[in-house]
Design a protein around this motif. Sequence first.
Motif, PDB file in Angstrom:
ATOM      1  N   VAL A   7     -31.128  59.740  41.059  1.00  0.00           N
ATOM      2  CA  VAL A   7     -32.374  60.518  41.003  1.00  0.00           C
ATOM      3  C   VAL A   7     -33.411  59.845  41.895  1.00  0.00           C
ATOM      4  CG1 VAL A   7     -34.200  61.371  39.482  1.00  0.00           C
ATOM      5  CG2 VAL A   7     -31.827  61.285  38.671  1.00  0.00           C
ATOM      6  N   VAL A   8     -34.031  60.647  42.752  1.00  0.00           N
ATOM      7  CA  VAL A   8     -35.008  60.113  43.705  1.00  0.00           C
ATOM      8  C   VAL A   8     -36.352  60.791  43.478  1.00  0.00           C
ATOM      9  CG1 VAL A   8     -35.430  59.603  46.139  1.00  0.00           C
ATOM     10  CG2 VAL A   8     -33.095  60.062  45.382  1.00  0.00           C
ATOM     11  N   LEU A   9     -37.386  59.982  43.279  1.00  0.00           N
ATOM     12  CA  LEU A   9     -38.754  60.515  43.188  1.00  0.00           C
ATOM     13  C   LEU A   9     -39.431  60.269  44.529  1.00  0.00           C
ATOM     14  CD1 LEU A   9     -41.243  61.600  41.565  1.00  0.00           C
ATOM     15  CD2 LEU A   9     -41.728  59.206  40.982  1.00  0.00           C
ATOM     16  N   THR A  10     -39.852  61.326  45.215  1.00  0.00           N
ATOM     17  CA  THR A  10     -40.478  61.118  46.521  1.00  0.00           C
ATOM     18  C   THR A  10     -41.931  61.580  46.527  1.00  0.00           C
ATOM     19  OG1 THR A  10     -39.829  63.258  47.501  1.00  0.00           O
ATOM     20  CG2 THR A  10     -38.271  61.443  47.730  1.00  0.00           C
ATOM     21  N   GLY A  11     -42.681  61.000  47.480  1.00  0.00           N
ATOM     22  CA  GLY A  11     -44.065  61.383  47.707  1.00  0.00           C
ATOM     23  C   GLY A  11     -44.321  61.504  49.203  1.00  0.00           C
ATOM     24  N   ALA A  12     -45.587  61.632  49.542  1.00  0.00           N
ATOM     25  CA  ALA A  12     -45.977  61.949  50.918  1.00  0.00           C
ATOM     26  C   ALA A  12     -45.410  60.960  51.945  1.00  0.00           C
ATOM     27  CB  ALA A  12     -47.495  62.001  51.013  1.00  0.00           C
ATOM     28  N   GLY A  13     -45.163  59.702  51.532  1.00  0.00           N
ATOM     29  CA  GLY A  13     -44.674  58.696  52.477  1.00  0.00           C
ATOM     30  C   GLY A  13     -43.316  59.032  53.075  1.00  0.00           C
ATOM     31  N   VAL A  14     -42.512  59.837  52.381  1.00  0.00           N
ATOM     32  CA  VAL A  14     -41.188  60.165  52.927  1.00  0.00           C
ATOM     33  C   VAL A  14     -41.330  61.130  54.107  1.00  0.00           C
ATOM     34  CG1 VAL A  14     -40.529  62.175  51.489  1.00  0.00           C
ATOM     35  CG2 VAL A  14     -38.775  60.576  52.235  1.00  0.00           C
ATOM     36  N   SER A  15     -42.433  61.867  54.147  1.00  0.00           N
ATOM     37  CA  SER A  15     -42.639  62.827  55.238  1.00  0.00           C
ATOM     38  C   SER A  15     -43.590  62.300  56.313  1.00  0.00           C
ATOM     39  CB  SER A  15     -43.188  64.151  54.677  1.00  0.00           C
ATOM     40  OG  SER A  15     -42.235  64.763  53.821  1.00  0.00           O
ATOM     41  N   GLU A  17     -43.234  59.995  58.570  1.00  0.00           N
ATOM     42  CA  GLU A  17     -42.623  59.845  59.894  1.00  0.00           C
ATOM     43  C   GLU A  17     -42.253  61.194  60.520  1.00  0.00           C
ATOM     44  OE1 GLU A  17     -39.869  56.165  59.958  1.00  0.00           O
ATOM     45  OE2 GLU A  17     -40.414  56.501  57.868  1.00  0.00           O
ATOM     46  N   SER A  18     -42.425  62.270  59.779  1.00  0.00           N
ATOM     47  CA  SER A  18     -42.262  63.612  60.352  1.00  0.00           C
ATOM     48  C   SER A  18     -43.597  64.125  60.884  1.00  0.00           C
ATOM     49  CB  SER A  18     -41.742  64.581  59.286  1.00  0.00           C
ATOM     50  OG  SER A  18     -40.441  64.221  58.890  1.00  0.00           O
ATOM     51  N   GLY A  19     -44.627  63.299  60.776  1.00  0.00           N
ATOM     52  CA  GLY A  19     -45.941  63.680  61.303  1.00  0.00           C
ATOM     53  C   GLY A  19     -46.843  64.356  60.286  1.00  0.00           C
ATOM     54  N   LEU A  20     -46.423  64.415  59.022  1.00  0.00           N
ATOM     55  CA  LEU A  20     -47.279  65.013  57.988  1.00  0.00           C
ATOM     56  C   LEU A  20     -48.098  63.900  57.340  1.00  0.00           C
ATOM     57  CD1 LEU A  20     -44.756  67.526  56.366  1.00  0.00           C
ATOM     58  CD2 LEU A  20     -46.492  67.976  58.125  1.00  0.00           C
ATOM     59  N   LYS A  21     -49.399  64.138  57.234  1.00  0.00           N
ATOM     60  CA  LYS A  21     -50.274  63.094  56.701  1.00  0.00           C
ATOM     61  C   LYS A  21     -50.017  62.846  55.223  1.00  0.00           C
ATOM     62  CE  LYS A  21     -54.312  63.337  59.631  1.00  0.00           C
ATOM     63  NZ  LYS A  21     -55.760  63.293  59.641  1.00  0.00           N
ATOM     64  N   THR A  22     -50.141  61.582  54.821  1.00  0.00           N
ATOM     65  CA  THR A  22     -50.141  61.282  53.394  1.00  0.00           C
ATOM     66  C   THR A  22     -51.534  61.631  52.867  1.00  0.00           C
ATOM     67  OG1 THR A  22     -50.886  59.033  53.728  1.00  0.00           O
ATOM     68  CG2 THR A  22     -48.490  59.391  53.743  1.00  0.00           C
ATOM     69  N   ARG A  24     -53.480  59.275  50.662  1.00  0.00           N
ATOM     70  CA  ARG A  24     -54.360  58.142  50.364  1.00  0.00           C
ATOM     71  C   ARG A  24     -54.271  57.005  51.362  1.00  0.00           C
ATOM     72  NH1 ARG A  24     -52.585  60.680  46.199  1.00  0.00           N
ATOM     73  NH2 ARG A  24     -54.178  61.647  44.891  1.00  0.00           N
ATOM     74  N   ASP A  25     -53.493  57.144  52.443  1.00  0.00           N
ATOM     75  CA  ASP A  25     -53.522  56.100  53.472  1.00  0.00           C
ATOM     76  C   ASP A  25     -54.843  56.228  54.236  1.00  0.00           C
ATOM     77  OD1 ASP A  25     -50.948  54.568  53.409  1.00  0.00           O
ATOM     78  OD2 ASP A  25     -50.120  56.596  53.493  1.00  0.00           O
ATOM     79  N   SER A  26     -55.132  55.251  55.105  1.00  0.00           N
ATOM     80  CA  SER A  26     -56.462  55.217  55.723  1.00  0.00           C
ATOM     81  C   SER A  26     -56.731  56.449  56.598  1.00  0.00           C
ATOM     82  CB  SER A  26     -56.650  53.933  56.516  1.00  0.00           C
ATOM     83  OG  SER A  26     -55.621  53.853  57.466  1.00  0.00           O
ATOM     84  N   ASP A  27     -55.679  57.037  57.171  1.00  0.00           N
ATOM     85  CA  ASP A  27     -55.909  58.279  57.930  1.00  0.00           C
ATOM     86  C   ASP A  27     -55.442  59.491  57.119  1.00  0.00           C
ATOM     87  OD1 ASP A  27     -53.238  57.683  57.884  1.00  0.00           O
ATOM     88  OD2 ASP A  27     -52.836  58.362  59.936  1.00  0.00           O
ATOM     89  N   GLY A  28     -55.378  59.320  55.791  1.00  0.00           N
ATOM     90  CA  GLY A  28     -54.794  60.354  54.933  1.00  0.00           C
ATOM     91  C   GLY A  28     -55.681  61.584  54.785  1.00  0.00           C
ATOM     92  N   LEU A  29     -55.087  62.634  54.206  1.00  0.00           N
ATOM     93  CA  LEU A  29     -55.799  63.910  54.055  1.00  0.00           C
ATOM     94  C   LEU A  29     -57.065  63.779  53.229  1.00  0.00           C
ATOM     95  CD1 LEU A  29     -53.012  66.553  53.424  1.00  0.00           C
ATOM     96  CD2 LEU A  29     -54.807  66.649  55.156  1.00  0.00           C
ATOM     97  N   TRP A  30     -57.023  62.928  52.202  1.00  0.00           N
ATOM     98  CA  TRP A  30     -58.218  62.844  51.345  1.00  0.00           C
ATOM     99  C   TRP A  30     -59.325  62.013  51.973  1.00  0.00           C
ATOM    100  CZ3 TRP A  30     -57.112  67.009  49.538  1.00  0.00           C
ATOM    101  CH2 TRP A  30     -56.087  67.298  48.652  1.00  0.00           C
ATOM    102  N   GLU A  31     -59.068  61.458  53.163  1.00  0.00           N
ATOM    103  CA  GLU A  31     -60.162  60.847  53.939  1.00  0.00           C
ATOM    104  C   GLU A  31     -60.994  61.947  54.583  1.00  0.00           C
ATOM    105  OE1 GLU A  31     -60.798  57.279  55.184  1.00  0.00           O
ATOM    106  OE2 GLU A  31     -60.105  57.199  53.109  1.00  0.00           O
ATOM    107  N   GLY A  32     -60.340  63.019  54.959  1.00  0.00           N
ATOM    108  CA  GLY A  32     -61.024  64.089  55.699  1.00  0.00           C
ATOM    109  C   GLY A  32     -61.509  65.242  54.835  1.00  0.00           C
ATOM    110  N   TYR A  33     -61.042  65.315  53.612  1.00  0.00           N
ATOM    111  CA  TYR A  33     -61.416  66.432  52.733  1.00  0.00           C
ATOM    112  C   TYR A  33     -61.787  65.894  51.362  1.00  0.00           C
ATOM    113  CZ  TYR A  33     -59.087  69.684  55.963  1.00  0.00           C
ATOM    114  OH  TYR A  33     -58.708  70.417  57.057  1.00  0.00           O
ATOM    115  N   ASN A  34     -62.647  66.619  50.662  1.00  0.00           N
ATOM    116  CA  ASN A  34     -62.885  66.328  49.252  1.00  0.00           C
ATOM    117  C   ASN A  34     -61.894  67.107  48.424  1.00  0.00           C
ATOM    118  OD1 ASN A  34     -65.103  64.594  49.107  1.00  0.00           O
ATOM    119  ND2 ASN A  34     -66.470  66.300  49.672  1.00  0.00           N
TER     120      ASN A  34
END
Length: 230
Positions: A7-15, A17-22, A24-34
């Motif tokens: 069983v594998v639990l995945t989150g934004a980090g698995v994607s 490297e496909s160019g989709l933003k996480t 909570r990383d420093s350039d993450g989506l929640w940096e740019g949006y509330n």
Amino acid sequence: MSKKKLVVLTGAGVSAESGLKTFRDSDGLWEGYNIEDVATPRAWRRNPQLVLDFYNLRRKNVLEAQPNAAHIGLAELEKSFDVTIITQNIDDLHERAGSTNVLHLHGEILKMRSEKDHGLVYEIKGDIKLGDMAEDGQQLRPHIVWFEEPVPRIEEAIPIVRNADYFVVVGTSLVVYPAAGLVNYAPWNIPKYIIDKRIPYTSELMNIKAIEKPASEGVRELVALLDGNS
Ligand code: APR
């Protein structure tokens, strides 16, 4: 002989490297949006156009992205294991990589539903517009679990984790509940692995092996570690 359950639990980090933003990383989506502006029921009531714009862009990004070596490596584990992917991601990259058993805890960006009847779900590749109606005459919204909304599929996910023979976590900060709580349901005596470029906190009691690497490399290492164990 039946295959062991992995069983594998995945989150934004698995994607990532496909160019989709996480998120909570420093350039993450929640940096740019509330979150409060785009990912809550209140946001939808206050400014549905802004919410639609946000998710229409997410859908476009997902359609342009390709699965990476981490998605593909996890899909290939199906040759040796009975694999279930429980993902917090709304993209379809696990499916496109070939995983056949994917449970989306937080919804799917390539689906939309009636804002009143959550059972009226439709596939969507283009944009959702204000005025687009479901069969019940109600506005269509993204098929996404927003903050403050229940996570119905957690009920299915818990017994899957409880019955695992191997448990793997990839690319999640483990801060959003109830998804993060799933790690506590993994049996104490099974092999557990966590892959993340920056390993998040987990209790020492979990006895989880940390692979602090980007997802693609980390999954490659995992596959080597599991080789011969199926
Ligand atoms: N390889 C591996 N891990 C990575 C990589 C990478 N290339 N890039 C980032 N990560 C890790 C980060 O170190 C972090 O631990 O991925 C994790 C991403 O964490 P979040 O951005 O918080 O994403 P996630 O845990 O999936 O968020 C959970 O929060 O916003 C909501 O509903 C949304 O499903 C999402 C939920």
